[in-house]
Design a protein around this motif. Sequence first.
Motif, PDB file in Angstrom:
ATOM      1  N   ARG A   1       0.812  -1.349   0.024  1.00  0.00           N
ATOM      2  CA  ARG A   1       0.060  -0.251  -0.062  1.00  0.00           C
ATOM      3  C   ARG A   1       0.935   1.221   0.012  1.00  0.00           C
ATOM      4  O   ARG A   1       1.758   1.424   0.769  1.00  0.00           O
ATOM      5  CB  ARG A   1      -1.035   0.088   1.368  1.00  0.00           C
TER       6      ARG A   1
ATOM      7  N   THR B   1       6.046   2.721  -0.238  1.00  0.00           N
ATOM      8  CA  THR B   1       4.963   1.669  -0.033  1.00  0.00           C
ATOM      9  C   THR B   1       5.456   0.804   1.105  1.00  0.00           C
ATOM     10  O   THR B   1       6.475   0.937   1.827  1.00  0.00           O
ATOM     11  CB  THR B   1       4.928   0.615  -1.103  1.00  0.00           C
TER      12      THR B   1
ATOM     13  N   VAL C   1       1.242  -4.916   3.150  1.00  0.00           N
ATOM     14  CA  VAL C   1       0.142  -5.097   3.720  1.00  0.00           C
ATOM     15  C   VAL C   1      -0.128  -6.485   4.309  1.00  0.00           C
ATOM     16  O   VAL C   1      -0.263  -6.803   5.554  1.00  0.00           O
ATOM     17  CB  VAL C   1      -1.207  -4.719   3.100  1.00  0.00           C
TER      18      VAL C   1
ATOM     19  N   GLU D   1      -7.260  -2.760  -1.218  1.00  0.00           N
ATOM     20  CA  GLU D   1      -7.776  -1.488  -1.780  1.00  0.00           C
ATOM     21  C   GLU D   1      -7.464  -1.404  -3.256  1.00  0.00           C
ATOM     22  O   GLU D   1      -6.340  -2.217  -3.572  1.00  0.00           O
ATOM     23  CB  GLU D   1      -7.400  -0.350  -1.054  1.00  0.00           C
TER      24      GLU D   1
ATOM     25  N   THR E   1      -6.034   0.948  -4.718  1.00  0.00           N
ATOM     26  CA  THR E   1      -4.979   1.675  -4.658  1.00  0.00           C
ATOM     27  C   THR E   1      -3.526   0.968  -4.347  1.00  0.00           C
ATOM     28  O   THR E   1      -2.397   1.197  -4.498  1.00  0.00           O
ATOM     29  CB  THR E   1      -4.747   2.947  -3.761  1.00  0.00           C
ATOM     30  N   ASP E   2      -3.756  -0.369  -3.701  1.00  0.00           N
ATOM     31  CA  ASP E   2      -2.755  -1.440  -3.580  1.00  0.00           C
ATOM     32  C   ASP E   2      -2.039  -1.913  -4.736  1.00  0.00           C
ATOM     33  O   ASP E   2      -2.517  -1.725  -5.893  1.00  0.00           O
ATOM     34  CB  ASP E   2      -3.043  -2.429  -2.805  1.00  0.00           C
TER      35      ASP E   2
END
Length: 112
Positions: A16, A32, A35, A73, A75-76
């Motif tokens: 992420r 980043t 996650v 998500e 945007t990941d």
Amino acid sequence: MYVHLNELRQRITIQRPVSTVDDMGNLIQDGTEDVCTVWAKVLPYAAKISDGYAEKVDEVSYRIAIRYRADIEVTDTILWQGKKLIISAPPYPLDGLRKYLIMEAKELVEDG
């Protein structure tokens, strides 16, 4: 797409983007954070070569199945075998059940 638990044989890392606010109030992307790292089934299903007027773009599309998670998500990004994949559509549960999560992703192949 059919998925069985013993078909999840490849490791992927979901990352992420991390953003901070500078002194002027602008968002700055600082990189980043990981996650999770999960077992997945990764299937390349389409390739597109676009030779437009400005530049040539090669793109490979993937369909990725993992055990269901609610924290993924759009945007990941996904790291898989040294490749960085961009999620191109919101993840959705397979057959409407919360057993497996399907992600559509693409890899932009740079010319060179």
